[in-house]
Motif scaffolding. Structure first.
Motif, PDB file in Angstrom:
ATOM      1  N   SER A  35      45.454  48.822  31.887  1.00 53.71           N
ATOM      2  CA  SER A  35      45.018  49.196  33.510  1.00 53.71           C
ATOM      3  C   SER A  35      44.647  50.810  32.136  1.00 53.71           C
ATOM      4  CB  SER A  35      46.718  50.626  33.769  1.00 53.71           C
ATOM      5  OG  SER A  35      47.703  49.835  34.126  1.00 53.71           O
ATOM      6  N   THR A  36      45.050  51.038  30.995  1.00 57.05           N
ATOM      7  CA  THR A  36      43.925  52.198  30.641  1.00 57.05           C
ATOM      8  C   THR A  36      42.535  51.352  30.577  1.00 57.05           C
ATOM      9  OG1 THR A  36      46.144  52.624  29.643  1.00 57.05           O
ATOM     10  CG2 THR A  36      43.917  53.078  28.102  1.00 57.05           C
ATOM     11  N   ARG A  37      42.738  50.328  30.192  1.00 57.39           N
ATOM     12  CA  ARG A  37      40.977  49.107  29.265  1.00 57.39           C
ATOM     13  C   ARG A  37      40.471  49.421  30.770  1.00 57.39           C
ATOM     14  NH1 ARG A  37      39.744  43.460  27.588  1.00 57.39           N
ATOM     15  NH2 ARG A  37      37.330  43.293  27.405  1.00 57.39           N
ATOM     16  N   ILE A  38      40.951  49.192  31.591  1.00 56.87           N
ATOM     17  CA  ILE A  38      40.257  48.996  33.041  1.00 56.87           C
ATOM     18  C   ILE A  38      39.736  50.498  33.519  1.00 56.87           C
ATOM     19  CG2 ILE A  38      40.885  48.589  35.347  1.00 56.87           C
ATOM     20  CD1 ILE A  38      42.760  46.502  34.785  1.00 56.87           C
ATOM     21  N   ARG A  39      40.209  51.121  33.477  1.00 62.52           N
ATOM     22  CA  ARG A  39      39.896  52.557  33.712  1.00 62.52           C
ATOM     23  C   ARG A  39      38.985  53.131  32.839  1.00 62.52           C
ATOM     24  NH1 ARG A  39      45.099  54.390  34.340  1.00 62.52           N
ATOM     25  NH2 ARG A  39      45.002  55.107  31.683  1.00 62.52           N
ATOM     26  N   GLU A  40      39.632  52.916  31.645  1.00 58.63           N
ATOM     27  CA  GLU A  40      37.843  53.225  30.886  1.00 58.63           C
ATOM     28  C   GLU A  40      36.715  52.688  31.101  1.00 58.63           C
ATOM     29  OE1 GLU A  40      39.667  52.807  26.809  1.00 58.63           O
ATOM     30  OE2 GLU A  40      40.699  54.922  27.198  1.00 58.63           O
ATOM     31  N   GLU A  41      36.862  51.521  30.491  1.00 62.66           N
ATOM     32  CA  GLU A  41      35.884  50.829  31.119  1.00 62.66           C
ATOM     33  C   GLU A  41      35.522  50.661  32.112  1.00 62.66           C
ATOM     34  OE1 GLU A  41      36.309  46.673  29.350  1.00 62.66           O
ATOM     35  OE2 GLU A  41      37.043  47.408  27.725  1.00 62.66           O
ATOM     36  N   LYS A  42      35.517  51.239  33.190  1.00 63.71           N
ATOM     37  CA  LYS A  42      34.748  51.007  34.421  1.00 63.71           C
ATOM     38  C   LYS A  42      35.598  50.186  35.575  1.00 63.71           C
ATOM     39  CE  LYS A  42      33.639  56.476  33.906  1.00 63.71           C
ATOM     40  NZ  LYS A  42      33.361  56.934  34.030  1.00 63.71           N
ATOM     41  N   LEU A  43      36.452  49.370  35.402  1.00 61.82           N
ATOM     42  CA  LEU A  43      36.225  47.736  35.639  1.00 61.82           C
ATOM     43  C   LEU A  43      36.560  47.795  37.192  1.00 61.82           C
ATOM     44  CD1 LEU A  43      37.844  45.869  32.944  1.00 61.82           C
ATOM     45  CD2 LEU A  43      34.312  46.154  33.486  1.00 61.82           C
ATOM     46  N   ILE A  44      37.240  48.475  37.675  1.00 62.03           N
ATOM     47  CA  ILE A  44      38.179  48.730  38.417  1.00 62.03           C
ATOM     48  C   ILE A  44      38.716  50.132  38.837  1.00 62.03           C
ATOM     49  CG2 ILE A  44      40.048  47.770  39.855  1.00 62.03           C
ATOM     50  CD1 ILE A  44      39.996  45.569  38.735  1.00 62.03           C
ATOM     51  N   GLY A  45      38.130  50.791  40.063  1.00 63.74           N
ATOM     52  CA  GLY A  45      38.390  52.217  40.565  1.00 63.74           C
ATOM     53  C   GLY A  45      40.174  52.694  40.298  1.00 63.74           C
TER      54      GLY A  45
ATOM     55  N   THR B 210      36.097  44.151  44.482  1.00 59.12           N
ATOM     56  CA  THR B 210      36.935  44.045  43.629  1.00 59.12           C
ATOM     57  C   THR B 210      37.379  42.932  43.094  1.00 59.12           C
ATOM     58  OG1 THR B 210      37.510  46.652  44.215  1.00 59.12           O
ATOM     59  CG2 THR B 210      39.144  45.232  43.008  1.00 59.12           C
ATOM     60  N   ILE B 211      37.744  42.380  44.637  1.00 59.84           N
ATOM     61  CA  ILE B 211      37.947  40.400  44.460  1.00 59.84           C
ATOM     62  C   ILE B 211      37.130  39.669  43.530  1.00 59.84           C
ATOM     63  CG2 ILE B 211      38.805  38.226  45.715  1.00 59.84           C
ATOM     64  CD1 ILE B 211      40.346  40.536  46.509  1.00 59.84           C
ATOM     65  N   ASP B 212      35.928  39.872  44.040  1.00 64.93           N
ATOM     66  CA  ASP B 212      34.959  39.649  42.799  1.00 64.93           C
ATOM     67  C   ASP B 212      35.394  39.715  41.449  1.00 64.93           C
ATOM     68  OD1 ASP B 212      32.239  38.181  42.717  1.00 64.93           O
ATOM     69  OD2 ASP B 212      31.659  40.562  41.567  1.00 64.93           O
TER      70      ASP B 212
ATOM     71  N   LEU C 172      36.906  38.595  35.676  1.00 62.05           N
ATOM     72  CA  LEU C 172      37.952  39.065  34.671  1.00 62.05           C
ATOM     73  C   LEU C 172      38.896  38.077  34.279  1.00 62.05           C
ATOM     74  CD1 LEU C 172      38.978  42.913  35.888  1.00 62.05           C
ATOM     75  CD2 LEU C 172      36.933  41.729  34.143  1.00 62.05           C
ATOM     76  N   LEU C 173      39.478  36.936  35.911  1.00 59.73           N
ATOM     77  CA  LEU C 173      40.311  36.394  35.684  1.00 59.73           C
ATOM     78  C   LEU C 173      39.915  34.452  35.154  1.00 59.73           C
ATOM     79  CD1 LEU C 173      43.113  37.411  38.216  1.00 59.73           C
ATOM     80  CD2 LEU C 173      43.194  38.100  35.200  1.00 59.73           C
ATOM     81  N   ASN C 174      38.496  34.536  35.389  1.00 65.56           N
ATOM     82  CA  ASN C 174      37.288  33.694  35.387  1.00 65.56           C
ATOM     83  C   ASN C 174      39.071  32.977  36.636  1.00 65.56           C
ATOM     84  OD1 ASN C 174      36.263  31.568  34.609  1.00 65.56           O
ATOM     85  ND2 ASN C 174      36.968  31.086  33.529  1.00 65.56           N
ATOM     86  N   CYS C 175      38.201  32.883  37.649  1.00 63.66           N
ATOM     87  CA  CYS C 175      39.262  32.353  38.761  1.00 63.66           C
ATOM     88  C   CYS C 175      38.409  32.529  40.606  1.00 63.66           C
ATOM     89  CB  CYS C 175      41.371  32.770  39.123  1.00 63.66           C
ATOM     90  SG  CYS C 175      41.218  34.108  39.479  1.00 63.66           S
ATOM     91  N   GLN C 176      38.713  31.705  40.801  1.00 65.03           N
ATOM     92  CA  GLN C 176      38.364  31.745  42.483  1.00 65.03           C
ATOM     93  C   GLN C 176      39.247  31.827  43.253  1.00 65.03           C
ATOM     94  OE1 GLN C 176      35.734  29.996  43.459  1.00 65.03           O
ATOM     95  NE2 GLN C 176      35.124  29.469  41.500  1.00 65.03           N
ATOM     96  N   VAL C 177      38.840  32.943  44.366  1.00 64.72           N
ATOM     97  CA  VAL C 177      39.312  33.839  44.997  1.00 64.72           C
ATOM     98  C   VAL C 177      40.374  33.344  46.149  1.00 64.72           C
ATOM     99  CG1 VAL C 177      38.709  35.037  47.366  1.00 64.72           C
ATOM    100  CG2 VAL C 177      37.219  34.701  45.964  1.00 64.72           C
ATOM    101  N   GLY C 178      40.821  31.691  46.001  1.00 62.79           N
ATOM    102  CA  GLY C 178      41.443  30.587  46.639  1.00 62.79           C
ATOM    103  C   GLY C 178      42.984  31.297  45.152  1.00 62.79           C
ATOM    104  N   ASP C 179      42.736  31.286  43.843  1.00 57.01           N
ATOM    105  CA  ASP C 179      43.897  31.410  42.968  1.00 57.01           C
ATOM    106  C   ASP C 179      44.419  32.563  42.835  1.00 57.01           C
ATOM    107  OD1 ASP C 179      42.754  29.005  41.994  1.00 57.01           O
ATOM    108  OD2 ASP C 179      41.410  29.710  40.714  1.00 57.01           O
TER     109      ASP C 179
END
Length: 75
Positions: A20-30, A47-49, A54-61
């Protein structure tokens, strides 16, 4: 709701090195979207995109459609 997450998004992010800290600091997701994810609420397509990137996956995953039991469906 007919759409739901198939996996624990926060656990998968953490497993891939995104705390959560990394996501917040790098402003990846609000922060508000992180809260929605924590409460299993669906988020925006943008955000799904980001999650897919980040997870290297498809929406269906990440999400699945589950038919809701309604009286009309029983007919």
């Amino acid at each position: 709701m007919a759409l739901r997450y198939k996996i624990d998004i926060m656990a998968e992010l953490k497993k891939n090195g995104y705390t959560s800290t990394r996501i917040r600091e790098e402003k990846l997701i609000g922060q508000s979207y992180l809260q929605q994810i924590r409460h299993n609420e669906l988020v925006s397509w943008k955000t799904i995109d980001t999650l897919c990137r980040l997870l290297n996956c498809q929406v269906g995953d990440l999400v699945e459609y589950v038919a809701e039991d309604t009286p009309e469906a029983a007919e």
